[in-house]
Design an enzyme around this catalytic site. Structure first.
Site, PDB file in Angstrom:
ATOM      1  N   LYS A 145       0.830  -1.217   0.000  1.00 22.15           N
ATOM      2  CA  LYS A 145       0.000   0.000   0.000  1.00 22.15           C
ATOM      3  C   LYS A 145       0.854   1.252   0.000  1.00 22.15           C
ATOM      4  CE  LYS A 145      -4.364  -1.802   1.043  1.00 22.15           C
ATOM      5  NZ  LYS A 145      -5.692  -1.695   1.560  1.00 22.15           N
ATOM      6  N   LYS A 158      -3.245 -10.447  -6.690  1.00 23.66           N
ATOM      7  CA  LYS A 158      -4.507 -10.705  -6.002  1.00 23.66           C
ATOM      8  C   LYS A 158      -5.622  -9.823  -6.582  1.00 23.66           C
ATOM      9  CE  LYS A 158      -5.611  -8.592  -2.005  1.00 23.66           C
ATOM     10  NZ  LYS A 158      -6.342  -8.309  -0.769  1.00 23.66           N
ATOM     11  N   LYS A 171     -10.158  -4.774  -4.548  1.00 28.56           N
ATOM     12  CA  LYS A 171     -11.116  -3.731  -4.909  1.00 28.56           C
ATOM     13  C   LYS A 171     -10.458  -2.393  -5.194  1.00 28.56           C
ATOM     14  CE  LYS A 171     -13.046  -3.893  -0.295  1.00 28.56           C
ATOM     15  NZ  LYS A 171     -11.971  -3.499   0.611  1.00 28.56           N
TER      16      LYS A 171
HETATM   17  P1  ATP Z   1      -8.260  -3.222  -0.619  1.00 27.87           P
HETATM   18  O1  ATP Z   1      -8.023  -3.235  -2.106  1.00 27.87           O
HETATM   19  O2  ATP Z   1      -9.084  -2.073  -0.116  1.00 27.87           O
HETATM   20  O3  ATP Z   1      -7.030  -3.474   0.190  1.00 27.87           O
HETATM   21  P2  ATP Z   1      -9.056  -5.913  -0.822  1.00 27.87           P
HETATM   22  O4  ATP Z   1     -10.063  -6.108  -1.905  1.00 27.87           O
HETATM   23  O5  ATP Z   1      -7.647  -6.257  -1.138  1.00 27.87           O
HETATM   24  O6  ATP Z   1      -9.176  -4.429  -0.314  1.00 27.87           O
HETATM   25  P3  ATP Z   1     -10.623  -6.612   1.458  1.00 27.87           P
HETATM   26  O7  ATP Z   1     -11.907  -6.459   0.731  1.00 27.87           O
HETATM   27  O8  ATP Z   1     -10.287  -5.617   2.493  1.00 27.87           O
HETATM   28  O9  ATP Z   1      -9.394  -6.755   0.444  1.00 27.87           O
HETATM   29  O10 ATP Z   1     -10.569  -8.043   2.092  1.00 27.87           O
HETATM   30  C1  ATP Z   1     -11.662  -8.529   2.761  1.00 27.87           C
HETATM   31  C2  ATP Z   1     -11.521  -9.980   3.059  1.00 27.87           C
HETATM   32  O11 ATP Z   1     -11.507 -10.713   1.849  1.00 27.87           O
HETATM   33  C3  ATP Z   1     -10.224 -10.343   3.762  1.00 27.87           C
HETATM   34  O12 ATP Z   1     -10.500 -11.405   4.636  1.00 27.87           O
HETATM   35  C4  ATP Z   1      -9.328 -10.786   2.656  1.00 27.87           C
HETATM   36  O13 ATP Z   1      -8.398 -11.734   3.112  1.00 27.87           O
HETATM   37  C5  ATP Z   1     -10.308 -11.414   1.696  1.00 27.87           C
HETATM   38  N1  ATP Z   1      -9.852 -11.230   0.323  1.00 27.87           N
HETATM   39  C6  ATP Z   1      -9.681 -10.039  -0.318  1.00 27.87           C
HETATM   40  N2  ATP Z   1      -9.256 -10.226  -1.576  1.00 27.87           N
HETATM   41  C7  ATP Z   1      -9.166 -11.569  -1.729  1.00 27.87           C
HETATM   42  C8  ATP Z   1      -8.790 -12.389  -2.811  1.00 27.87           C
HETATM   43  N3  ATP Z   1      -8.417 -11.878  -3.969  1.00 27.87           N
HETATM   44  N4  ATP Z   1      -8.818 -13.726  -2.637  1.00 27.87           N
HETATM   45  C9  ATP Z   1      -9.222 -14.256  -1.474  1.00 27.87           C
HETATM   46  N5  ATP Z   1      -9.590 -13.534  -0.400  1.00 27.87           N
HETATM   47  C10 ATP Z   1      -9.561 -12.210  -0.516  1.00 27.87           C
END
Ligand code: ATP
Ligand code: LTN
Length: 335
Positions: free
Chosen positions: A117, A199, A202
């Protein structure tokens, strides 16, 4: 909830930093609903974490409410789960500060999410982004959680939480329960459809790589049709050599319940075109009822308000007890 105190406890949360993705659903939320009977479950909208990256205030409010509606639409019954907004429970900030003082600069510097980040937000590498894991440890330890169901990317944060709790307990006695991560065997790391080495996230700048939980069916299908695969036209699970195809297989497996063997047989001798269409359709069917129910719930703001108010009250009841105990242990004068 008094008769449920013997149950093991769960806490998890998601940042309302944007529209939830298929990754957050498969890696986290999908698994939460099934836990309600066996565990005492707390799920939050982690809005305090979200401001570690600059937000538009009106968007943050909208995402927080939409996320609550999506939790409920994904099967989290507010009668059986405590659903709350992190900033509604002051104990998070209170314990967060104390734990900042028991978390080391060196261990925070090793956190992958901080490195990622701060690379993405080079103009705003603020102290909150750095100490994020201490606040997340507070989130978990306040509830004396036994299990923390998250996707694979959050494992490191649960580990540092265990280290902080063990350090604190080592000084003051048994104050905190040491939590375990609970990570699904398949779907723990859903990858981007356009760059399967990253990964699905969002906050990704490339919306083509990311499927949103509330997206329209035709957009979902289009994204799967464009998903990156490889040139050998064979549906086979091999994440190292075939990251794109393996990612699609994982998604299809979780969406349909089929094993990798069954999927390989189903698409034996058929091209990637059929395969990508089938994966897209399975995801559309998986998400359709959630999208419809979320839209329905968002039309009833007073119901959603009643859910998060009741959630904050129940959460505070547990969290305040832990803060009281911690304040006493560290030597703060009782008011
Ligand atoms: P940001 O981009 O704001 O960091 P994010 O999309 O990477 O957000 P979150 O939505 O904050 O991640 O994650 C919420 C939950 O979903 C967490 O438990 C995280 O481990 C899980 N998660 C997020 N992205 C993935 C993914 N690509 N695959 C599996 N689990 C995920
Ligand atoms: N760090 C998590 C969100 C989060 C969380 C938590 C998860 C904040 N507090 C407590 C589990 C338990 C993320 O970025 N996905």
């Amino acid at each position: 909830m008094e008769n449920e105190v013997h149950k093991k406890r769960i806490l998890s949360g998601i940042q309302p930093s944007g529209d939830l993705t298929l990754g957050s659903y498969l890696g986290a939320i999908k698994n939460w609903a099934a836990l309600a009977d066996e565990y005492d479950c707390y799920y939050m909208m982690a809005d305090m974490h979200t401001i570690t990256v600059r937000q538009v205030p009106a968007d943050l409010r909208r995402h927080t409410l939409t996320q609550l509606a999506t939790y409920i639409a994904s099967g989290l019954d507010p009668e059986k789960n405590v659903l709350f907004v992190q900033s509604h429970v002051p104990a998070h900030a209170q314990l967060g500060w104390v734990l900042d003082c028991y978390t080391m600069f060196g261990e925070l510097s090793r956190m992958t999410q901080f490195k990622d980040k701060s690379a993405k937000n080079a103009d705003n590498i603020n102290a909150g982004l750095f100490t994020y894991p201490a606040l997340m440890a507070a989130d978990i330890l306040l509830y004396q959680a036994d299990l923390v169901p998250v996707g694979g990317d959050q494992k490191q944060h649960v580990e540092i939480c265990r280290d902080i709790a063990t350090r604190f307990n080592g000084i003051y006695g048994d104050v905190f329960k040491i939590p375990e991560p609970y990570i699904p065997p398949v779907g723990a790391r859903v990858m981007s459809l356009t760059s399967p080495e990253n990964k699905m996230s969002k906050s990704d700048k490339d919306p083509g790589g990311c499927v949103y939980m509330l997206e329209k069916a035709e957009d979902i299908l289009r994204k799967f049709k464009k998903a990156v695969t490889d040139s050998d036209a064979c549906v086979r699970f091999d994440p190292a050599a075939k990251p794109g195809v393996s990612n699609l297989m994982q998604i299809y497996s979780v969406a349909t319940g089929k094993t990798f063997d069954e999927i390989e047989r189903e698409f034996d001798g058929r091209g990637y075109g059929d395969f990508k269409t089938a994966v897209g359709e399975s995801v559309v069917e998986l998400l359709r009822p959630i999208r419809e129910e979320t839209e329905h719930l968002l039309a009833d703001k007073s119901y959603l308000e009643s859910v998060y108010r009741a959630g904050a009250e129940k959460a505070s009841h547990v969290a305040d007890r832990t803060v009281g105990k911690v304040y006493k242990k560290v030597g703060f004068l009782a008011r």
